[in-house]
Design an enzyme around this catalytic site. Structure first.
Site, short mmCIF file in Angstrom:
data_model
loop_
_atom_site.label_atom_id
_atom_site.label_comp_id
_atom_site.label_asym_id
_atom_site.label_seq_id
_atom_site.Cartn_x
_atom_site.Cartn_y
_atom_site.Cartn_z
N GLU A 156 -0.47 -15.69 -0.25
CA GLU A 156 -1.14 -15.72 -1.57
C GLU A 156 -0.79 -17.01 -2.29
O GLU A 156 -0.40 -16.99 -3.47
CB GLU A 156 -0.71 -14.53 -2.42
CG GLU A 156 -1.29 -13.21 -1.97
CD GLU A 156 -1.14 -12.11 -3.03
OE1 GLU A 156 -0.23 -12.20 -3.86
OE2 GLU A 156 -1.95 -11.17 -3.01
N GLU A 232 -4.40 -7.09 2.42
CA GLU A 232 -3.50 -6.14 1.77
C GLU A 232 -4.36 -5.17 0.97
O GLU A 232 -4.80 -5.50 -0.14
CB GLU A 232 -2.52 -6.85 0.83
CG GLU A 232 -1.49 -7.69 1.54
CD GLU A 232 -0.53 -8.36 0.57
OE1 GLU A 232 -0.36 -7.86 -0.56
OE2 GLU A 232 0.03 -9.41 0.94
C1 GLA Z 1 0.96 -9.33 -3.15
C2 GLA Z 1 1.89 -9.89 -2.10
C3 GLA Z 1 2.65 -8.82 -1.38
C4 GLA Z 1 3.16 -7.77 -2.33
C5 GLA Z 1 1.99 -7.20 -3.10
C6 GLA Z 1 2.37 -6.13 -4.09
O1 GLA Z 1 -0.24 -9.00 -2.61
O2 GLA Z 1 1.22 -10.70 -1.18
O3 GLA Z 1 3.71 -9.43 -0.70
O4 GLA Z 1 4.06 -8.36 -3.21
O5 GLA Z 1 1.40 -8.20 -3.86
O6 GLA Z 1 3.04 -5.10 -3.49
#
Ligand code: GLA
Length: 584
Positions: A156, A232
């Protein structure tokens, strides 16, 4: 050997379209003896792939010294045995509600905001680590008969920065380390995130918990062709100490899973099984809305996440609902669930009969004391997880004035002339009662986990400003660290001079110890009635932080940690102790 590629509209296995039904399971959050069971649960739910991050800070505690860095390879072998493909997200930054987002404290302490950029010193460390780590990924790629089908670039990144040169160099580094499977990035489905985090020529994927159609539309605007994937799909969420427990309705989560799959997309369920932040590895957020510069919000020890396979490895309602959805995308019948893990026998109450004050524990397990004009940070003292005791004098004679701590991270128990004077936090850092001089001030400061997300990721711990008497800095500070991993050294705790707990009700902070008998080992939970904040070990295994602030009130004890016969428990209490703990 098989070949996995990114087609114009689909992922392709030897040229045939495949859909990835993946679930996140972080090997470092599950006891190794339970990997096979948890992976079999993922298969039984209808997944064909498992995804894991890699926590750099856990595997390289100091530059060039590695700790169990072959664990990833063993986990990938377990995934292979379970009949799952694997997606690896090696970071170097992973977020993940993990201490410092996976970056080593020695790196962020030294480089500050130069991390996650093209800074040559930072990239030099990343290169050393990846060169060490990635051979075990490269040799387990699908083209070589292994399970690994994709590898992520950073994490991210668009939620953090815009250094495209950095991302490019990471791509080149992954390739030069022998990674030949498709690479991808993952970002929130927002224009600024996708433009900051994507790399031309590398598959972009999106992360979200709901609104699949809109999410994929945004992704499509940025990437007109290629398979769609939610990297995700947040089917639950994590908890912060002192806040309400977060719940995601199983039916609502299952509806979003269905929506993702109806879009023709692939998915990685985050988390399929969350596990536990053992040994104080949980990270922290900063509140304050989208800017993420507000109050510290430390993450709890459980990473159950409301995942379909709960922290104990049990199927939840979400599991069965997800299984129904995933069954629609299978060729044959789904595998049966594996046999459930053994459960602990009859509950045991353990009286903590031995005790040592914190100062004595520090004398045996602590680092060397630094004496500096201003307080040393955790990073300067080389403390990743644990405590620092600061000592400073107030000159006198002088009348009572406010005593406070500037730049406190995160929580300090303060003593004046040996008498407990209060507990301070970054947000409330002034003692209730003014203090006269001369006086000796002692502060026991705990890091509640380094920030893992947002612009304050990597901020330092300890007293980062100074101890103040009214407007005056108190100079000449003695600082001494107590690293949690000092308790891991064989025989180290046995050297602590234990005695019977002081006074009647054993309320004093310190290290408590007891033995107890177990007839039938198995998964258990530990309750700490009357205890306030600290860490617990069973047979030397650090179960993580407990804190009466809640919402978590019991700690998960993996069955493999217990043994038939005599077991030993240690409780490191930092504020006010109880007298016994309950295992059941
Ligand atoms: C983001 C991150 C993950 C995690 C999620 C929340 O998407 O990429 O590593 O921290 O948020 O659980």
């Amino acid at each position: 050997m098989a070949e996995f590629t990114v087609g114009d509209a689909d992922f392709l296995l030897d040229g045939r379209p495949v859909r990835l039904l993946s679930g996140a399971l972080h090997y470092f959050r599950v006891h190794e003896e339970q990997w096979d069971h948890r992976l079999a649960m993922l298969r039984a739910m209808g997944l064909n792939c498992v995804e894991t991050y890699v926590p750099w800070n856990m595997h390289e505690p100091e530059p060039g010294r590695y700790a169990d860095d072959a664990a990833l390879g063993r986990f990938l072998d377990a995934a292979h045995r379970a009949g799952l493909w694997a997606i690896v997200r090696p970071g170097p930054y992973i977020c993940a509600e993990w201490e410092n987002g996976g970056l080593p404290h020695w790196l962020t302490g030294r480089l500050g905001l130069r991390v996650r950029t093209e800074d040559p010193e930072y990239l030099g460390h990343v290169e050393r680590w990846f060169t060490r780590l990635l051979p075990q990924v490269a040799e387990r790629q699908i083209g070589r008969g292994g399970p690994v089908i994709m590898v992520q670039v950073e994490n991210e990144y668009g939620s953090y920065g815009t250094d495209q040169g950095y991302l490019r160099q990471l791509v080149d580094l992954l390739r030069s380390c022998g990674v030949t499977v498709p690479l991808f990035t993952s970002d929130g489905p927002e224009d600024h995130m996708l433009t900051g985090g994507s790399v031309p020529g590398v598959l972009a994927t999106a992360n979200f918990g709901s609104g699949a159609r809109e999410g994929f539309e945004t992704l499509r605007r940025h990437q007109p062709a290629g398979p769609l994937m939610c990297m995700e799909f947040w089917c639950g969420w994590f908890d912060h100490w002192g806040a309400d427990h977060v719940v995601r309705d199983p039916a609502d989560a299952a509806a979003t899973l269905r929506e993702i799959l109806e879009c023709g997309a692939s998915v990685n369920i985050y988390m399929a099984h969350g596990g536990t932040n053992f040994a104080g590895w949980s990270g922290a957020n900063r509140g304050g809305g989208d800017l993420h510069m507000g109050e510290l919000q430390p993450d709890v020890t459980s990473y159950d996440y409301g995942a379909p396979v709960d922290e104990f490895g049990r199927p939840t309602r979400k599991f069965w609902l997800f299984r129904d959805v995933l069954a629609l995308y299978q060729e044959g019948p789904l595998p049966e669930l594996p046999p459930a893990p053994a459960l602990f026998g009859a509950p045991v109450q353990v009286e903590l009969t031995e005790w040592a004050p914190l100062g004595d524990v520090l004398d045996v397990l602590g680092g060397t004391e630094a004496e500096t004009p201003v307080p040393a940070s955790f990073e300067q003292l080389d403390v990743d997880r644990g405590l620092v005791r600061y000592r400073v004098g107030i000159p006198g004679p002088r009348k009572p004035r406010p005593l406070s701590v500037a730049g406190l991270r995160d929580r300090a128990v303060v003593y004046v002339d040996g008498v407990r004077a209060g507990v301070l936090s970054g947000e409330h850092a002034v003692l209730a009662e003014p203090v006269a001089g001369p006086a000796a001030v002692e502060l026991w400061v705990e890091s509640l986990g380094r920030v893992n997300y947002g612009p304050l990721m990597g901020e330092t711990k300890g007293i980062t400003g100074g101890v103040m008497h009214e407007r005056q800095y108190l100079h000449g500070v003695r600082s001494r660290g107590l690293r949690l991993d000092a308790f891991d050294e064989a025989g180290a705790v046995a050297k602590v001079p234990f005695r019977a707990p002081a006074g009647d009700g054993a309320a004093a902070p310190g290290l408590y110890r007891a033995t107890f008998e177990v007839a039938v080992p198995g998964d258990a939970e530990l309750e700490l009635p009357g205890w306030t904040r600290g860490f617990v070990w069973v047979n030397g295994f650090n179960l993580g932080r407990y804190w009466s602030a809640g919402p978590q009130h019991t700690l998960y004890v993996p069955g493999p940690v217990l043994r038939e016969g005599t077991n030993e428990v240690w409780v490191l209490e930092l504020e006010a102790a109880g007298t016994s703990v309950c295992l059941g």
